[in-house]
Design an enzyme around this catalytic site. Structure first.
Site, PDB file in Angstrom:
ATOM      1  N   LYS A   1      82.694  35.290  67.982  1.00 45.78           N
ATOM      2  CA  LYS A   1      82.262  36.183  69.160  1.00 45.78           C
ATOM      3  C   LYS A   1      81.412  35.305  70.110  1.00 45.78           C
ATOM      4  O   LYS A   1      81.043  35.835  71.240  1.00 45.78           O
ATOM      5  CB  LYS A   1      80.759  36.877  68.408  1.00 45.78           C
ATOM      6  CG  LYS A   1      81.282  38.030  67.569  1.00 45.78           C
ATOM      7  CD  LYS A   1      80.139  38.596  66.764  1.00 45.78           C
ATOM      8  CE  LYS A   1      80.456  39.633  65.532  1.00 45.78           C
ATOM      9  NZ  LYS A   1      79.300  39.901  64.677  1.00 45.78           N
TER      10      LYS A   1
ATOM     11  N   LYS B   1      76.749  26.359  65.103  1.00 40.70           N
ATOM     12  CA  LYS B   1      75.936  26.743  66.053  1.00 40.70           C
ATOM     13  C   LYS B   1      75.072  26.105  66.804  1.00 40.70           C
ATOM     14  O   LYS B   1      74.808  26.514  67.991  1.00 40.70           O
ATOM     15  CB  LYS B   1      75.040  27.847  65.091  1.00 40.70           C
ATOM     16  CG  LYS B   1      75.967  28.995  64.615  1.00 40.70           C
ATOM     17  CD  LYS B   1      74.964  30.315  64.626  1.00 40.70           C
ATOM     18  CE  LYS B   1      75.620  31.446  64.185  1.00 40.70           C
ATOM     19  NZ  LYS B   1      75.000  32.300  63.197  1.00 40.70           N
TER      20      LYS B   1
ATOM     21  N   LYS C   1      88.658  29.041  64.878  1.00 43.09           N
ATOM     22  CA  LYS C   1      88.639  30.479  64.573  1.00 43.09           C
ATOM     23  C   LYS C   1      88.355  31.269  65.605  1.00 43.09           C
ATOM     24  O   LYS C   1      87.642  31.096  66.751  1.00 43.09           O
ATOM     25  CB  LYS C   1      87.689  30.860  63.423  1.00 43.09           C
ATOM     26  CG  LYS C   1      86.162  30.555  63.769  1.00 43.09           C
ATOM     27  CD  LYS C   1      85.354  30.857  62.573  1.00 43.09           C
ATOM     28  CE  LYS C   1      83.983  30.907  63.256  1.00 43.09           C
ATOM     29  NZ  LYS C   1      82.778  31.154  62.276  1.00 43.09           N
TER      30      LYS C   1
HETATM   31  P1  TYM Z   1      79.555  37.304  60.797  1.00 45.52           P
HETATM   32  O1  TYM Z   1      79.001  38.351  61.287  1.00 45.52           O
HETATM   33  O2  TYM Z   1      79.746  36.110  61.511  1.00 45.52           O
HETATM   34  O3  TYM Z   1      81.136  37.699  60.438  1.00 45.52           O
HETATM   35  C1  TYM Z   1      81.250  39.065  59.580  1.00 45.52           C
HETATM   36  C2  TYM Z   1      82.676  38.797  58.624  1.00 45.52           C
HETATM   37  O4  TYM Z   1      83.675  38.408  59.403  1.00 45.52           O
HETATM   38  C3  TYM Z   1      84.291  37.330  59.099  1.00 45.52           C
HETATM   39  N1  TYM Z   1      84.991  36.626  60.151  1.00 45.52           N
HETATM   40  C4  TYM Z   1      86.329  36.241  60.121  1.00 45.52           C
HETATM   41  N2  TYM Z   1      87.309  36.461  59.331  1.00 45.52           N
HETATM   42  C5  TYM Z   1      88.408  35.993  59.745  1.00 45.52           C
HETATM   43  N3  TYM Z   1      88.791  35.300  60.852  1.00 45.52           N
HETATM   44  C6  TYM Z   1      87.597  35.071  61.500  1.00 45.52           C
HETATM   45  N4  TYM Z   1      88.032  34.583  62.801  1.00 45.52           N
HETATM   46  C7  TYM Z   1      86.308  35.561  61.248  1.00 45.52           C
HETATM   47  N5  TYM Z   1      85.297  35.417  62.008  1.00 45.52           N
HETATM   48  C8  TYM Z   1      84.288  36.175  61.352  1.00 45.52           C
HETATM   49  C9  TYM Z   1      83.265  36.399  58.442  1.00 45.52           C
HETATM   50  O5  TYM Z   1      83.587  35.654  57.418  1.00 45.52           O
HETATM   51  C10 TYM Z   1      82.455  37.584  57.716  1.00 45.52           C
HETATM   52  O6  TYM Z   1      82.980  37.922  56.677  1.00 45.52           O
HETATM   53  N6  TYM Z   1      76.563  34.887  57.435  1.00 45.52           N
HETATM   54  C11 TYM Z   1      77.382  36.345  57.900  1.00 45.52           C
HETATM   55  C12 TYM Z   1      76.770  37.518  57.836  1.00 45.52           C
HETATM   56  C13 TYM Z   1      76.161  37.732  56.309  1.00 45.52           C
HETATM   57  C14 TYM Z   1      76.583  37.900  55.103  1.00 45.52           C
HETATM   58  C15 TYM Z   1      75.588  38.146  54.102  1.00 45.52           C
HETATM   59  C16 TYM Z   1      77.950  38.122  54.551  1.00 45.52           C
HETATM   60  C17 TYM Z   1      74.655  37.750  56.135  1.00 45.52           C
HETATM   61  N7  TYM Z   1      74.521  38.113  54.788  1.00 45.52           N
HETATM   62  C18 TYM Z   1      75.775  38.304  52.722  1.00 45.52           C
HETATM   63  C19 TYM Z   1      78.181  38.125  53.226  1.00 45.52           C
HETATM   64  C20 TYM Z   1      76.996  38.285  52.311  1.00 45.52           C
HETATM   65  C21 TYM Z   1      77.972  36.309  58.951  1.00 45.52           C
HETATM   66  O7  TYM Z   1      77.592  35.598  60.062  1.00 45.52           O
HETATM   67  O8  TYM Z   1      79.047  37.098  59.297  1.00 45.52           O
END
Ligand code: TYM
Length: 362
Positions: free
Chosen positions: A229, A133, A226
């Site tokens: 966003k 990040k 990957k």
């Molecule tokens: P975030 O918002 O970046 O993404 C949400 C979910 O999407 C998955 N993901 C992907 N899976 C496959 N390929 C990709 N290119 C890809 N990009 C994103 C992420 O693995 C995620 O499951 N830190 C977390 C949010 C969070 C969270 C939590 C998750 C906060 N507290 C507690 C689980 C439990 C995040 O930034 O997700």
């Protein structure tokens, strides 16, 4: 009983990586659990056992995590709401799970503080997410070397501890996420264990991850990355709100390779394999099946892109129709927010009462 928790950041419309890597498994878990627990559900009553019977399912839009990178208030307010609408549009059902905004439950921040005090800086140093990040924020390449830490905000550094607090607050046993979150899950298990040991309790179960075959959907422009966003090139990702023309355009430009025959080989042919994975996942088949069918029909990367375009457009169509219906019904979305907050807070308060007692604040 299983307790499921997962979260997503309200930083823009979900992309196909979020959808295939995480959100679609949220949907399945919500259905499976409602079905599996239906008899108990009927016997115990919804009020006593929660909306999904004996299994509790919590899905959170994590506004506090979004603040770890610069956000304008007005835009964040819009995006939080937009994310809730997107989750409802894909089929997350507030009657089967507790769907809520993280920051509306202050116990997340309270537990995070307590867990901060049990987590070493060394552990956080080993997390790779803040490095990525930080590099994105600065417009430099994460692989170029260790980014300068001095200017990093403390929130970004402690991000995984807040994530552990999210999970532990609901005493989750299972967490469906994409591959990029695995190290955070490992830290959450570590912290759960550390708390239990320190306070001689078994309050927190070790949360297991749930991972799907589409755990890592790749960028359409650079299959070494990957799908994300925050990548500067918008054509590197497919958004749930993309029109058929946008989907077609982005997939046409997707990086593949010049080999004539299609082969599913993620290591050697990542671009082609990524499209095959997306296609098969949307159709409920396997990449091997799709590759055989395409090769039998004599189609190369061009035909693969067409087939993927069709599958994506078809998958997005009902989601976008649902989004339009929700736009006309702000009262319903308000009600979902209100009831989600209440249900989440009730659970969070219960855990925090136990935590406060254990740490000596009771
Ligand atoms: P975030 O918002 O970046 O993404 C949400 C979910 O999407 C998955 N993901 C992907 N899976 C496959 N390929 C990709 N290119 C890809 N990009 C994103 C992420 O693995 C995620 O499951 N830190 C977390 C949010 C969070 C969270 C939590 C998750 C906060 N507290 C507690 C689980 C439990 C995040 O930034 O997700």
């Amino acid at each position: 009983p299983r307790r499921i928790f997962s979260g997503i950041q309200p930083t823009g419309v979900p992309h196909l990586g979020n959808y295939l890597g995480a959100l679609r498994s949220w949907l399945e878990l919500q259905q499976a659990d409602a079905a599996a627990s239906a008899p108990e559900h009927a016997a115990a009553g919804a009020a006593a056992s929660g909306p999904a019977g004996s299994t509790h399912v919590f899905f959170s839009i994590v506004g506090l995590h979004a603040l770890t990178v610069p956000q304008a208030g007005k835009q964040l307010r819009r995006e939080r709401r937009a994310m809730l609408r997107c989750l409802l549009a894909i089929g997350i059902d507030p009657a089967r799970c507790t769907l809520f905004h993280q920051e509306q439950v202050p116990e997340h921040a309270e537990l995070a503080w307590i867990l901060n005090c049990l987590t070493s800086v060394g552990k956080l140093n080993r997390m790779t997410t803040w490095k990525g990040k930080l590099a994105t924020l600065r417009g430099t390449d994460a692989a170029a070397g260790e980014p300068e830490m001095e200017q990093m905000n403390l929130g970004l550094y402690a991000y995984p501890v807040l994530q552990a607090a999210d999970i532990l607050l609901y005493r989750a046993t299972h967490v469906p996420v994409g591959e990029d979150q695995l190290q955070h899950l490992e830290l959450a298990r570590d912290i759960a264990h550390g708390f239990n040991r320190q306070y001689k309790t078994s309050l927190f179960p070790a949360p297991a991850h749930i991972i799907t075959p589409t755990k890592r959907v790749l960028s359409l422009r650079d299959p070494a990355q990957k799908m994300s966003k925050s990548a500067p090139d918008a054509s590197s990702r497919l958004l749930l709100t993309d029109s058929p023309a946008e989907v077609r355009y982005k997939l046409k430009r997707a990086v593949t390779d010049s080999e004539r025959e299609l082969v599913y080989d993620p290591a050697e042919r990542p671009g082609v394999s990524n499209l095959l994975l997306m296609l098969s996942s949307l159709r409920g088949t396997t990449p091997e099946h799709e590759v055989a069918a395409l090769n039998a029909a004599g189609g190369g990367a061009g035909r693969l892109k067409e087939a993927t375009t069709e599958a994506v457009v078809e998958a997005l169509q009902p989601i976008q129709a649902a989004l339009r219906r929700l736009d006309d019904d702000p009262g319903y979305v308000d009600e979902v927010e209100r009831s989600g907050r209440e249900r989440a807070r009730a659970e969070a308060r219960r855990t925090m009462a136990a935590v406060r007692q254990l740490v000596g604040f009771g």
